[in-house]
Design a protein around this motif. Sequence first.
Motif, PDB file in Angstrom:
ATOM      1  N   ALA A   6       0.839  -1.188   0.000  1.00  0.00           N
ATOM      2  CA  ALA A   6       0.000   0.000   0.000  1.00  0.00           C
ATOM      3  C   ALA A   6       0.879   1.243   0.000  1.00  0.00           C
ATOM      4  O   ALA A   6       2.040   1.205   0.409  1.00  0.00           O
ATOM      5  CB  ALA A   6      -0.882  -0.027   1.236  1.00  0.00           C
ATOM      6  N   SER A   7       0.291   2.355  -0.421  1.00  0.00           N
ATOM      7  CA  SER A   7       1.022   3.615  -0.514  1.00  0.00           C
ATOM      8  C   SER A   7       1.467   4.098   0.873  1.00  0.00           C
ATOM      9  O   SER A   7       0.667   4.190   1.809  1.00  0.00           O
ATOM     10  CB  SER A   7       0.106   4.665  -1.147  1.00  0.00           C
ATOM     11  OG  SER A   7       0.659   5.946  -0.997  1.00  0.00           O
ATOM     12  N   THR A   8       2.748   4.432   0.978  1.00  0.00           N
ATOM     13  CA  THR A   8       3.248   5.005   2.232  1.00  0.00           C
ATOM     14  C   THR A   8       3.135   6.539   2.204  1.00  0.00           C
ATOM     15  O   THR A   8       3.096   7.175   3.250  1.00  0.00           O
ATOM     16  CB  THR A   8       4.711   4.584   2.479  1.00  0.00           C
ATOM     17  OG1 THR A   8       5.444   4.714   1.251  1.00  0.00           O
ATOM     18  CG2 THR A   8       4.790   3.143   2.952  1.00  0.00           C
ATOM     19  N   LEU A  12       1.743   9.257   4.998  1.00  0.00           N
ATOM     20  CA  LEU A  12       2.435  10.510   5.350  1.00  0.00           C
ATOM     21  C   LEU A  12       1.483  11.711   5.283  1.00  0.00           C
ATOM     22  O   LEU A  12       1.440  12.531   6.209  1.00  0.00           O
ATOM     23  CB  LEU A  12       3.634  10.711   4.414  1.00  0.00           C
ATOM     24  CG  LEU A  12       4.398  12.021   4.571  1.00  0.00           C
ATOM     25  CD1 LEU A  12       5.061  12.110   5.950  1.00  0.00           C
ATOM     26  CD2 LEU A  12       5.458  12.177   3.469  1.00  0.00           C
ATOM     27  N   VAL A  13       0.701  11.808   4.210  1.00  0.00           N
ATOM     28  CA  VAL A  13      -0.190  12.980   4.107  1.00  0.00           C
ATOM     29  C   VAL A  13      -1.309  12.903   5.142  1.00  0.00           C
ATOM     30  O   VAL A  13      -1.769  13.930   5.657  1.00  0.00           O
ATOM     31  CB  VAL A  13      -0.729  13.206   2.672  1.00  0.00           C
ATOM     32  CG1 VAL A  13       0.391  13.599   1.731  1.00  0.00           C
ATOM     33  CG2 VAL A  13      -1.484  12.024   2.126  1.00  0.00           C
ATOM     34  N   CYS A  14      -1.713  11.687   5.488  1.00  0.00           N
ATOM     35  CA  CYS A  14      -2.725  11.533   6.543  1.00  0.00           C
ATOM     36  C   CYS A  14      -2.138  11.967   7.898  1.00  0.00           C
ATOM     37  O   CYS A  14      -2.803  12.645   8.687  1.00  0.00           O
ATOM     38  CB  CYS A  14      -3.195  10.074   6.580  1.00  0.00           C
ATOM     39  SG  CYS A  14      -4.539   9.781   7.738  1.00  0.00           S
ATOM     40  N   LEU A  95     -10.003  10.071  -6.880  1.00  0.00           N
ATOM     41  CA  LEU A  95      -9.024   9.233  -7.604  1.00  0.00           C
ATOM     42  C   LEU A  95      -7.728   9.138  -6.811  1.00  0.00           C
ATOM     43  O   LEU A  95      -7.156  10.168  -6.442  1.00  0.00           O
ATOM     44  CB  LEU A  95      -8.717   9.867  -8.961  1.00  0.00           C
ATOM     45  CG  LEU A  95      -9.834   9.852 -10.006  1.00  0.00           C
ATOM     46  CD1 LEU A  95      -9.445  10.742 -11.189  1.00  0.00           C
ATOM     47  CD2 LEU A  95     -10.112   8.441 -10.482  1.00  0.00           C
ATOM     48  N   GLY A  96      -7.262   7.937  -6.545  1.00  0.00           N
ATOM     49  CA  GLY A  96      -6.063   7.770  -5.712  1.00  0.00           C
ATOM     50  C   GLY A  96      -6.394   8.245  -4.315  1.00  0.00           C
ATOM     51  O   GLY A  96      -5.708   9.092  -3.749  1.00  0.00           O
ATOM     52  N   ALA A  97      -7.471   7.699  -3.754  1.00  0.00           N
ATOM     53  CA  ALA A  97      -8.073   8.252  -2.528  1.00  0.00           C
ATOM     54  C   ALA A  97      -7.148   8.156  -1.318  1.00  0.00           C
ATOM     55  O   ALA A  97      -7.205   9.011  -0.423  1.00  0.00           O
ATOM     56  CB  ALA A  97      -9.389   7.537  -2.235  1.00  0.00           C
ATOM     57  N   GLY A  98      -6.300   7.135  -1.260  1.00  0.00           N
ATOM     58  CA  GLY A  98      -5.441   6.995  -0.082  1.00  0.00           C
ATOM     59  C   GLY A  98      -6.282   7.038   1.174  1.00  0.00           C
ATOM     60  O   GLY A  98      -7.351   6.413   1.269  1.00  0.00           O
ATOM     61  N   LEU A  99      -5.835   7.823   2.158  1.00  0.00           N
ATOM     62  CA  LEU A  99      -6.562   7.904   3.431  1.00  0.00           C
ATOM     63  C   LEU A  99      -7.386   9.199   3.489  1.00  0.00           C
ATOM     64  O   LEU A  99      -7.586   9.752   4.572  1.00  0.00           O
ATOM     65  CB  LEU A  99      -5.584   7.769   4.602  1.00  0.00           C
ATOM     66  CG  LEU A  99      -4.728   6.482   4.537  1.00  0.00           C
ATOM     67  CD1 LEU A  99      -3.811   6.384   5.753  1.00  0.00           C
ATOM     68  CD2 LEU A  99      -5.595   5.239   4.416  1.00  0.00           C
ATOM     69  N   ASP A 146      -5.700   0.067 -10.755  1.00  0.00           N
ATOM     70  CA  ASP A 146      -4.344   0.569 -10.961  1.00  0.00           C
ATOM     71  C   ASP A 146      -4.414   1.514 -12.157  1.00  0.00           C
ATOM     72  O   ASP A 146      -4.603   1.065 -13.293  1.00  0.00           O
ATOM     73  CB  ASP A 146      -3.395  -0.608 -11.226  1.00  0.00           C
ATOM     74  CG  ASP A 146      -1.982  -0.140 -11.528  1.00  0.00           C
ATOM     75  OD1 ASP A 146      -1.755   1.082 -11.654  1.00  0.00           O
ATOM     76  OD2 ASP A 146      -1.098  -1.003 -11.661  1.00  0.00           O
ATOM     77  N   LEU A 147      -4.297   2.801 -11.898  1.00  0.00           N
ATOM     78  CA  LEU A 147      -4.473   3.790 -12.970  1.00  0.00           C
ATOM     79  C   LEU A 147      -3.421   3.638 -14.070  1.00  0.00           C
ATOM     80  O   LEU A 147      -3.598   4.156 -15.174  1.00  0.00           O
ATOM     81  CB  LEU A 147      -4.427   5.211 -12.398  1.00  0.00           C
ATOM     82  CG  LEU A 147      -5.590   5.583 -11.465  1.00  0.00           C
ATOM     83  CD1 LEU A 147      -5.321   6.916 -10.774  1.00  0.00           C
ATOM     84  CD2 LEU A 147      -6.912   5.635 -12.227  1.00  0.00           C
ATOM     85  N   ALA A 148      -2.345   2.922 -13.779  1.00  0.00           N
ATOM     86  CA  ALA A 148      -1.306   2.722 -14.789  1.00  0.00           C
ATOM     87  C   ALA A 148      -1.656   1.578 -15.740  1.00  0.00           C
ATOM     88  O   ALA A 148      -1.097   1.492 -16.825  1.00  0.00           O
ATOM     89  CB  ALA A 148       0.026   2.438 -14.119  1.00  0.00           C
ATOM     90  N   ASN A 149      -2.562   0.711 -15.329  1.00  0.00           N
ATOM     91  CA  ASN A 149      -2.814  -0.496 -16.138  1.00  0.00           C
ATOM     92  C   ASN A 149      -4.279  -0.848 -16.355  1.00  0.00           C
ATOM     93  O   ASN A 149      -4.604  -1.497 -17.346  1.00  0.00           O
ATOM     94  CB  ASN A 149      -2.156  -1.716 -15.458  1.00  0.00           C
ATOM     95  CG  ASN A 149      -0.644  -1.602 -15.460  1.00  0.00           C
ATOM     96  OD1 ASN A 149      -0.042  -1.453 -16.510  1.00  0.00           O
ATOM     97  ND2 ASN A 149      -0.051  -1.638 -14.273  1.00  0.00           N
TER      98      ASN A 149
END
Length: 290
Positions: A6-8, A12-14, A95-99, A146-149
Amino acid sequence: MTPQSASTTAVLVCQGRAVADGRLGVGRFADPVAVRLLDPAEREVVERVRAGRTPGAHWGMAEEMVLHTAATMVPRTVAIDDAVREHRSGQVVVLGAGLDARAWRMPELETATVFEVDHPASQADKQRRVAGLEPVAGRVVPVAVDLANDPLATALTAAGLDESAPTTWVWEGVVPYLTRDAVASTLVQLAVLSAPGSRLVVQYQQRSVVATTLRAAMRLALRVARRPDPLAREPWHTLLTPDELGLVLRPCGFSISSDHSLLELAEGMDLPGRRDGSLGNGRVAVAERA
Ligand SMILES: C[S@@+](CC[C@H](N)C(=O)[O-])C[C@H]1O[C@@H](n2cnc3c(N)ncnc32)[C@H](O)[C@@H]1O
């Protein structure tokens, strides 16, 4: 990003928002949910920074990074919240909601369906963290893409997005992590799904010697201190000028109604980091679909 992890940077932004809540941009910024989305070890750093302990044995680059992030989160969150509030629509796609906690903290979304799109690994992590938290939004629909694929349009249509109704799109802190091709393909698919009257709110980064140097210095200091580096697996790929953003949005049928740097948006807010120029490279643009 890797398929498994998962995105780290989302953590950090959270952490930045959790530090800022009630401390920075008071009266304009609030995110009381952020701290609840953090795991215990992630919260410890937040508590140290909120306690404002002077640099010492327990204060290092991890704390500096979270404090710096807090200052950038305030203007960007306030600007995006305002743009979402102004544009009441029945469906919001993050998009790319993260936390992102908007669906859990913005009463204005009470009647909206919020589609939270994220990379499958980050999506699974978010689901674990929000378990037991009641959203204030009418409905929250997680969508693993996955927005890249993966085909975004197919996934959102299958999830129930109504392409005949206006949508509010929030694309915050994601563009830099995608290649230019992935940015372009996301925009093309987003445009296909955007009925007239849709709004896109995009937070993006410009090239900046100050930001690049600061980022490199923080990463080096973390490595020397043998602390985990949240930026290690998520390099920046796409940095855009406002003109370049306009050039990619226009063919997709979006015209920019506002575009401000975080420094401009932070006007009147007493934030750490205002003077070192590091707020200057982040921007928030709002674009409308006629
Ligand atoms: C810095 S975080 C921002 C999270 C959130 N938008 C916020 O501002 O709190 C970057 C986000 O982009 C997402 N992301 C990066 N690459 C992605 C990809 N290829 N597909 C989908 N999401 C991606 C990550 O999973 C992560 O949630």
